[in-house]
Structure formats: C-alpha cells, structure tokens
Design a protein around this motif. Sequence first.
Motif, PDB file in Angstrom:
ATOM      1  N   LEU A  95       0.804  -1.215   0.000  1.00 46.61           N
ATOM      2  CA  LEU A  95       0.000   0.000   0.000  1.00 46.61           C
ATOM      3  C   LEU A  95       0.842   1.273   0.000  1.00 46.61           C
ATOM      4  CD1 LEU A  95      -2.997   0.635  -0.090  1.00 46.61           C
ATOM      5  CD2 LEU A  95      -2.979   0.829   2.395  1.00 46.61           C
ATOM      6  N   PRO A  96       1.904   1.400   0.814  1.00 48.06           N
ATOM      7  CA  PRO A  96       2.728   2.620   0.725  1.00 48.06           C
ATOM      8  C   PRO A  96       3.364   2.800  -0.645  1.00 48.06           C
ATOM      9  CG  PRO A  96       3.189   1.419   2.755  1.00 48.06           C
ATOM     10  CD  PRO A  96       2.351   0.521   1.902  1.00 48.06           C
ATOM     11  N   GLY A  97       3.768   1.701  -1.277  1.00 45.79           N
ATOM     12  CA  GLY A  97       4.365   1.801  -2.597  1.00 45.79           C
ATOM     13  C   GLY A  97       3.368   2.265  -3.646  1.00 45.79           C
ATOM     14  N   ILE A  98       2.104   1.836  -3.535  1.00 50.31           N
ATOM     15  CA  ILE A  98       1.083   2.250  -4.500  1.00 50.31           C
ATOM     16  C   ILE A  98       0.842   3.753  -4.400  1.00 50.31           C
ATOM     17  CG2 ILE A  98      -1.339   1.999  -5.135  1.00 50.31           C
ATOM     18  CD1 ILE A  98       0.400  -0.346  -5.944  1.00 50.31           C
ATOM     19  N   PHE A  99       0.727   4.269  -3.169  1.00 51.51           N
ATOM     20  CA  PHE A  99       0.476   5.701  -3.031  1.00 51.51           C
ATOM     21  C   PHE A  99       1.710   6.527  -3.389  1.00 51.51           C
ATOM     22  CE2 PHE A  99      -3.171   4.198  -0.645  1.00 51.51           C
ATOM     23  CZ  PHE A  99      -4.143   5.110  -1.003  1.00 51.51           C
ATOM     24  N   SER A 100       2.883   6.010  -3.101  1.00 51.65           N
ATOM     25  CA  SER A 100       4.089   6.726  -3.541  1.00 51.65           C
ATOM     26  C   SER A 100       4.195   6.717  -5.061  1.00 51.65           C
ATOM     27  CB  SER A 100       5.329   6.089  -2.912  1.00 51.65           C
ATOM     28  OG  SER A 100       5.475   4.730  -3.346  1.00 51.65           O
ATOM     29  N   LEU A 101       3.703   5.649  -5.688  1.00 50.18           N
ATOM     30  CA  LEU A 101       3.682   5.603  -7.152  1.00 50.18           C
ATOM     31  C   LEU A 101       2.767   6.684  -7.712  1.00 50.18           C
ATOM     32  CD1 LEU A 101       4.323   4.199  -9.856  1.00 50.18           C
ATOM     33  CD2 LEU A 101       2.432   2.639  -9.392  1.00 50.18           C
ATOM     34  N   LEU A 102       1.590   6.860  -7.089  1.00 50.20           N
ATOM     35  CA  LEU A 102       0.669   7.889  -7.556  1.00 50.20           C
ATOM     36  C   LEU A 102       1.250   9.288  -7.392  1.00 50.20           C
ATOM     37  CD1 LEU A 102      -2.693   6.479  -6.099  1.00 50.20           C
ATOM     38  CD2 LEU A 102      -1.835   6.300  -8.442  1.00 50.20           C
ATOM     39  N   LEU A 103       2.101   9.475  -6.370  1.00 54.35           N
ATOM     40  CA  LEU A 103       2.707  10.791  -6.148  1.00 54.35           C
ATOM     41  C   LEU A 103       3.963  11.004  -6.985  1.00 54.35           C
ATOM     42  CD1 LEU A 103       2.336  11.003  -2.239  1.00 54.35           C
ATOM     43  CD2 LEU A 103       0.933  12.147  -3.966  1.00 54.35           C
ATOM     44  N   LEU A 104       4.761   9.962  -7.122  1.00 53.44           N
ATOM     45  CA  LEU A 104       6.051  10.117  -7.806  1.00 53.44           C
ATOM     46  C   LEU A 104       5.937  10.056  -9.319  1.00 53.44           C
ATOM     47  CD1 LEU A 104       8.372   7.951  -5.514  1.00 53.44           C
ATOM     48  CD2 LEU A 104       8.101  10.438  -5.549  1.00 53.44           C
ATOM     49  N   MET A 105       4.908   9.404  -9.853  1.00 54.27           N
ATOM     50  CA  MET A 105       4.799   9.273 -11.299  1.00 54.27           C
ATOM     51  C   MET A 105       4.668  10.628 -11.992  1.00 54.27           C
ATOM     52  SD  MET A 105       4.991   7.145 -13.757  1.00 54.27           S
ATOM     53  CE  MET A 105       4.751   5.547 -13.003  1.00 54.27           C
ATOM     54  N   PRO A 106       3.758  11.523 -11.577  1.00 54.07           N
ATOM     55  CA  PRO A 106       3.717  12.847 -12.221  1.00 54.07           C
ATOM     56  C   PRO A 106       5.021  13.615 -12.054  1.00 54.07           C
ATOM     57  CG  PRO A 106       1.733  12.461 -10.935  1.00 54.07           C
ATOM     58  CD  PRO A 106       2.692  11.377 -10.570  1.00 54.07           C
ATOM     59  N   VAL A 107       5.621  13.496 -10.845  1.00 59.58           N
ATOM     60  CA  VAL A 107       6.885  14.199 -10.612  1.00 59.58           C
ATOM     61  C   VAL A 107       7.972  13.667 -11.538  1.00 59.58           C
ATOM     62  CG1 VAL A 107       8.681  14.694  -8.910  1.00 59.58           C
ATOM     63  CG2 VAL A 107       6.267  14.694  -8.224  1.00 59.58           C
ATOM     64  N   GLY A 108       8.026  12.349 -11.708  1.00 59.70           N
ATOM     65  CA  GLY A 108       9.037  11.754 -12.591  1.00 59.70           C
ATOM     66  C   GLY A 108       8.853  12.162 -14.040  1.00 59.70           C
ATOM     67  N   ILE A 109       7.601  12.190 -14.504  1.00 61.41           N
ATOM     68  CA  ILE A 109       7.351  12.563 -15.897  1.00 61.41           C
ATOM     69  C   ILE A 109       7.700  14.035 -16.125  1.00 61.41           C
ATOM     70  CG2 ILE A 109       5.526  12.874 -17.608  1.00 61.41           C
ATOM     71  CD1 ILE A 109       4.186  10.391 -16.475  1.00 61.41           C
ATOM     72  N   ILE A 110       7.319  14.907 -15.207  1.00 62.68           N
ATOM     73  CA  ILE A 110       7.643  16.336 -15.357  1.00 62.68           C
ATOM     74  C   ILE A 110       9.146  16.552 -15.289  1.00 62.68           C
ATOM     75  CG2 ILE A 110       7.394  18.600 -14.277  1.00 62.68           C
ATOM     76  CD1 ILE A 110       4.593  17.754 -13.408  1.00 62.68           C
ATOM     77  N   LEU A 111       9.819  15.852 -14.383  1.00 61.81           N
ATOM     78  CA  LEU A 111      11.270  15.977 -14.278  1.00 61.81           C
ATOM     79  C   LEU A 111      11.955  15.484 -15.544  1.00 61.81           C
ATOM     80  CD1 LEU A 111      13.735  16.704 -12.554  1.00 61.81           C
ATOM     81  CD2 LEU A 111      13.656  14.377 -11.611  1.00 61.81           C
ATOM     82  N   ALA A 112      11.485  14.382 -16.102  1.00 60.82           N
ATOM     83  CA  ALA A 112      12.059  13.876 -17.354  1.00 60.82           C
ATOM     84  C   ALA A 112      11.841  14.867 -18.493  1.00 60.82           C
ATOM     85  CB  ALA A 112      11.430  12.522 -17.687  1.00 60.82           C
ATOM     86  N   ALA A 113      10.656  15.465 -18.553  1.00 63.41           N
ATOM     87  CA  ALA A 113      10.396  16.468 -19.597  1.00 63.41           C
ATOM     88  C   ALA A 113      11.287  17.695 -19.426  1.00 63.41           C
ATOM     89  CB  ALA A 113       8.924  16.871 -19.556  1.00 63.41           C
ATOM     90  N   PHE A 114      11.509  18.100 -18.176  1.00 65.62           N
ATOM     91  CA  PHE A 114      12.368  19.264 -17.931  1.00 65.62           C
ATOM     92  C   PHE A 114      13.816  18.967 -18.358  1.00 65.62           C
ATOM     93  CE2 PHE A 114      15.310  21.462 -15.048  1.00 65.62           C
ATOM     94  CZ  PHE A 114      15.011  22.779 -15.344  1.00 65.62           C
ATOM     95  N   LEU A 115      14.296  17.788 -17.998  1.00 67.57           N
ATOM     96  CA  LEU A 115      15.663  17.432 -18.389  1.00 67.57           C
ATOM     97  C   LEU A 115      15.781  17.307 -19.912  1.00 67.57           C
ATOM     98  CD1 LEU A 115      16.481  14.766 -15.631  1.00 67.57           C
ATOM     99  CD2 LEU A 115      17.238  17.154 -15.731  1.00 67.57           C
ATOM    100  N   TRP A 116      14.758  16.789 -20.541  1.00 65.62           N
ATOM    101  CA  TRP A 116      14.780  16.675 -22.002  1.00 65.62           C
ATOM    102  C   TRP A 116      14.845  18.049 -22.672  1.00 65.62           C
ATOM    103  CZ3 TRP A 116      15.642  13.472 -25.828  1.00 65.62           C
ATOM    104  CH2 TRP A 116      15.150  13.758 -27.112  1.00 65.62           C
ATOM    105  N   SER A 117      14.116  19.007 -22.076  1.00 67.78           N
ATOM    106  CA  SER A 117      14.119  20.361 -22.665  1.00 67.78           C
ATOM    107  C   SER A 117      15.462  21.058 -22.487  1.00 67.78           C
ATOM    108  CB  SER A 117      13.013  21.205 -22.033  1.00 67.78           C
ATOM    109  OG  SER A 117      13.278  21.442 -20.658  1.00 67.78           O
ATOM    110  N   ARG A 118      16.276  20.600 -21.545  1.00 66.21           N
ATOM    111  CA  ARG A 118      17.578  21.231 -21.306  1.00 66.21           C
ATOM    112  C   ARG A 118      18.702  20.552 -22.090  1.00 66.21           C
ATOM    113  NH1 ARG A 118      14.780  24.560 -20.167  1.00 66.21           N
ATOM    114  NH2 ARG A 118      14.635  25.801 -18.256  1.00 66.21           N
TER     115      ARG A 118
END
Length: 758
Positions: free
Chosen positions: A524-547
């Motif tokens: 259960l903690p991993g599922i909720f951390s997945l819901l929180l970290l997934m948007p952060v990971g995608i936005i971070l990947a997009a930011f790094l790609w733009s740089r």
Amino acid sequence: MNDIEHMTTHSKLQRLDFDTPALQRKRRIRALKDHLARWYVTIGGLAVLGAITLIFFYLAQVVFPMFQGASVEADEAQRPTWLAESGEPLLLAIEEQNQVAMRLDGTGQAQFFDIASGAALARQALPLPEGSQIASVSRDTPGSRRFVVGLSNGQALVVQDAYRVTYPNNQKTITPELTYPFGQEPVTLDAQGRAIEQVAVSLNGSTLMVAGVTGNDLHVVSLERTENMLTGESTIEEDRLNLPQLSEPIRSLIIDPRQMWLYAFTGQDSADVFDLRRRSLNGRYRLLQGNAEITNVTPLLGGISLMVGDSRGGISQWFMVRDGDGKSELRNVRNFRLGDSPIRQILPEERRKGFLALDDAGTLGIFHSTAHRTLLDQSISDGPVKGALSPRANRLLVEADGQLQLLSIDNPHPEISWSALWGKVWYESYPKPDYVWQSTSANSDFEPKLSLAPLAFGTLKAAFYAMLLAAPLAICAAIYTAYFMAAPLRRKIKPVIELMEALPTVILGFFAGLFLAPYLELHLPGIFSLLLLMPVGIILAAFLWSRLPERIRLLVPDGWEAALLIPVILGVAWFSLSISGHLENWFFGGNVRLWLSNEMGIPFDQRNALVIGLAMGFAVIPTIYSIAEDAVFSVPRSLTLGSLALGATPWQTLVRVVILTASPGIFSALMIGMGRAVGETMIVLMATGNTPIMEANIFEGMRTLAANVAVEMPESEVGSTHYRVLFLAALVLLMFTFVMNTLAELIRQRLRGKYASL
C-alpha cells in the motif's frame, strides 16, 4: 458558323453519353439502396427504442404490485349451534392450512371446528384442578402455538394446540388436539392460592418461564428440562426468581423470547422492565402522553418489538435499545393510528413483521412495522369483535354477536414503502436508524432489510473511483495520440489500447480479486508513492529533455517523444514499489493496515474501492479513449492550421480550438464510460467483497445494484417481495442510465451548437 454548330452538336452528344441506360440503371439502384438504408436505419432505431420501452414496462409491471395496499373480502357469517351453548371466547386460533380453528371459552372448553362450514369437529376440556377457573390467558410469541392460562387457585397451565395431518385412503385429514409441553400438572405461581390476574409464558430451548401477577406481587418460575442421555429419563428443575415488588396493579405481562426481559405494564400509561438475568428492575418507562390509557400490548414476530395500543386509537412500537453508555432502555421507534376508538386487539403475523389491529368500533387496520406502512383501514363490524389471524396471514376469523365470520386478506407485499427503500429505518436490536440491505437470514423471525440506498451508493462509489482513474488518463491519452503523436506511432498505439476492451471483465475481476487485492494490501505505501512520484518523474524527465542540446533532441523524430517516457514510467514504478516495505517500517510501524485502523480510525478491507478503481478503471479506459480520440482527430485540419497561421502556439491551438471543437465527442466519451462503469457487474462482484455499506472510505468495499441482482436473483422466489425488489433495482439502474444518457445528449447538442462556428 459551321464550327459553332459542330461544337453544339458535340456537346449534345457528350450529354447524351452521360445519360445512357446503364447510368440510369445505376442511379436507380443507388437511389434504391439509399432508400433501403434509410428505412433500415430508421426501423432499427425504432426497434431499439421499442425494445427499451418494452423492457421498461416489463420491469414496471413486475415492480408495481409491491406498492399496492391490502384488501379484505368477507364470507357469509355463520351461526353454528354449538356457539350459542359456549361461553365468552378467551382465545381463537387457526391452523396452518386454514381448515380448522379452535375456540377456548371461559369454562376451559376448547372447541375445534371447520372454518368453511362452522361444523364442530372435536371438543376437549383443559385438565383444570377441581374448583379452579381460568382467570387469565396469554399467548407465547407469534408462531409458537403455545398459550398459558392463569387459574383462580394461583397456578398456571401451559397448553399447545396441535394439528396432526394424516392421509388415510389418500385423503388429507387434520386431527386437532391439545398437548401439554411440560405435562398436565399446572405450575404453582402463588403459594397462597390467589388468582393469577395476569400471566405470561416463554419457552427458550429447554427452559420454560412462566410469570404471573396476584395483586401487586410478581411471580416468575423457570422450569428447565434435562434429559439423561443413558436412560432417556427427563427431569424438571424449578427455579423461582425473586424480583422487586410492584407499586401499581399490572394490566399485562410479556416475557422476552430470550428470557432476558420481563415487561410489566402497570397503571394506565407506563411499563416496568425487569432484567431477568440480574433479577433487578431495569427502569420504569412512560409509554403514552396525555390522558390516553394502555388497552392492549402484543409482541411482534420474534418477541423483540412490543406493539402498544391505547384508548385513543394509537399504536406504538417499542423495543430495547442500548444507549451511548451501553445501558439498555425501552425506546419508542414508530407510531401508527387506526382511528379514535380504543384498540381492543392486536394480531401479529407469524411470518412477517406485520400486524392487524381491531378497535371497539369494529374497524380493522392492517399495518407493517418495518415499512411504517398502513395498508388498510376498513370497518368490518358495528362493534367490538374477537379475532384470530391465520399463520399465513391470509385469513381472519372474527366472532361478534354470537356469529363467526371469515375474511380473506390479500396483502402480498407489505414490507415495501418509500421510507423502507430509500430512508433510514430503525431495525430491531439496532442502536439507531440506518441504511441496511440484508434480504435473507436463517431465522424464521428475521426482519428483512431492503434498503436500496447502500446499493445505489455503492454503484456511484464504484463508478466514481473508476472514473477518477480512467477519465484523466483516457482523455489525456486521446488528446496526445490524436494531436501530437506521429502518424506511424499512432497507428500502432490506438489499436493496442482499443484491443484492451476485448479483454473479458470476468478475467479482470478474477485478476483483481485473487492477485491485485492482496498485492495492494502488502504494498500500500508503494502504491500511493507511485501515484505521487509518477507525475513528478514525468515532469522531471520532460524538464531534463528540454535542457538537452538541440542537436540531441532533433535526433528523435517529431511526435515520437512519448516513447522516451517508457523507461521513465518503468523506473518510477520499480522504485516506488521497491521502497514500499521501507516506508511501511519507517512511518507506519511495520503494518500500514493496523496503523490505519488504530491510529486513524479508518477501517481497511482487502477488497475495497481502491481495487475497484484500478481494475474497473482499466476496463473503462479503452471506451473513453477510443471515442475521445476519434473526436479530437476529426477536428478539421484547417482550423488547426488557421490558428497556427494567426500566431497561436500549438498548446493554445489545442486548448482554445481543438478541445472546444471536440468537446461534444469528449463529453459523450465520458458519459458512455460512466454508463459502462455504473452497469459493470463481474469486476465489482469478484473484487469488492459485496458489502452493502454506505461509506465513502476508499479502503472499504461496496455492493452495486448490478452485482446485487446477479448475486441474489438466482436464489429469490419468483413473485416474492425479494424478487420484485431486485427487479426494482434493475429498473432504477435502467432509469439512471436513461437519465444520464438523456442529459448527456442534451449537453452534447448544446456544446455542438455553441462551438459549431469555430
């Protein structure tokens, strides 16, 4: 001039070439095909509407009888000769087959007679001690067929009317008789030999309890029968309960079937409740207000509820309820009214929580306690009558003015009312009113709980959590696929997502119930951390790609950038699930389920709404995605190019032009997905635990209307109230879907008209 004539003649020849018989035949065939197609579509559409209408009317005609009242039809009155020679009636009873009845008079004579003709069948006298007379009489709980007579010598005799059915020469014969469960020797209640003014009896297993009143003295005797397993001999042990003395005369006595409480109705408007286990007084309760007096008290089926009739025509229901401190107290649950005359007799049904009432004006009332429903209010006599209700509650035998009359009662579905289906109901032994669905039980005195509110709530709850996951993912995926993704990649992605819809829902439910539910509980903690970290990971990947340098970013063809997110999504998912155990040890004491229950007060069920949100959301995503993607992709290219030509960015074009133009299709996709989620059966059937509770907690389960119909329809009796309520659930589901689709179509048409000019 010749050239002009030549050209005119040539043009006529050309026109004639386009009007050849073959072309004319093709045009006629094309016109015929268009005509047939138009009629085919029209007839098909009308057939669909007709089928839905027929389904609606079929469900309605099954449901409608539940909301009809009761009716009574009286047979011709009878004046048998033996009736004129008998004394005043103390007790009337009817056997199961509605063929034989019993009448007990004040002299202790029990007369059995044929109901249809009134002919005497058998006569049997109670074995009363010499010189004693019947001073009082009382029935045990409804359906037991036991009664007790209090005698003038301080004793009480427990009797049971029995009807033995035999088939000599293949003819059904009913032989009535009186039996004595604890022997023909009366039980001594008052050692001084005073008359038993009020009496009560209760048999619980092998323990018989008899209570009686002489003056202000209360006598309670408990008789327990034990059988020697070796010799088969039975012995009876007697125990006298010493209870506090009464301060006022008693008008009625009732013993709880579990032999926990003794109700003594004293004075004019109050009751003393005794705790038989502690042998003490629980309390005195005032039952009536004003100048009304208690005229009759009768327990309902099961003996938990007491129906109290008063001198003003009112009937109130009371039963014991635990308060906030755990103390039991007698509470008024609901009230009924028959008229203005005193209630003379209350006749409880032996198989349902309904009852009949007779007043001094000869008015008959038919009621149901749980549904809080008055089904009939009809005059059957000019004065007071004595009545007996058959075990099936379809015959009523009344005696008045030296004649007998049989009434046929048609009352098939008294348990249903608007409040019982959709409101909070105070059920027996519950501390407060609540929404409950519990249609069956192993007990014969079960109180059906047929509230559709928790089922409707569960339906909306399951659909909400499914749409909470499916709607954002499906809509965003559809927009990206149709607007940003490269055409070759789109041709691969779109069929794969649409292919997900072909997966049987029973497989998804099986997977969710057997694998996903226990996996979520352990991670259960991993599922909720997945819901929180997934948007952060995608936005971070997009930011790094733009740089990254432009020469590196140009290596990826336009529209193929989404493929770069695959390793990002897999990496974030692996990381979130791998740290689940560490998070549980660091923040939740090693067990997140116990932490939620003990620290937060949040119940946790393994099969809960989170499982449904993931499983049913996965099933709904292809439906929403396919329709929304087609809507976005169908936006004319000229609108997009025109917006870009005027200086708008691709994002501005998407938000202010493309989405607005495609909004009717996107809205339709959401509504169709919502309808799919509301009507889903197998996933919620296999992955929710089917608990009909009204809790928005994501960690608790639910039961939906569709799943309830699928579970209980096979075991319901055709034509029963349970059967018709299930059809009502299907009708509610159909009406909900119809209303939702109608509103969706209206909104879609309005959106289409609003943005058609773009």
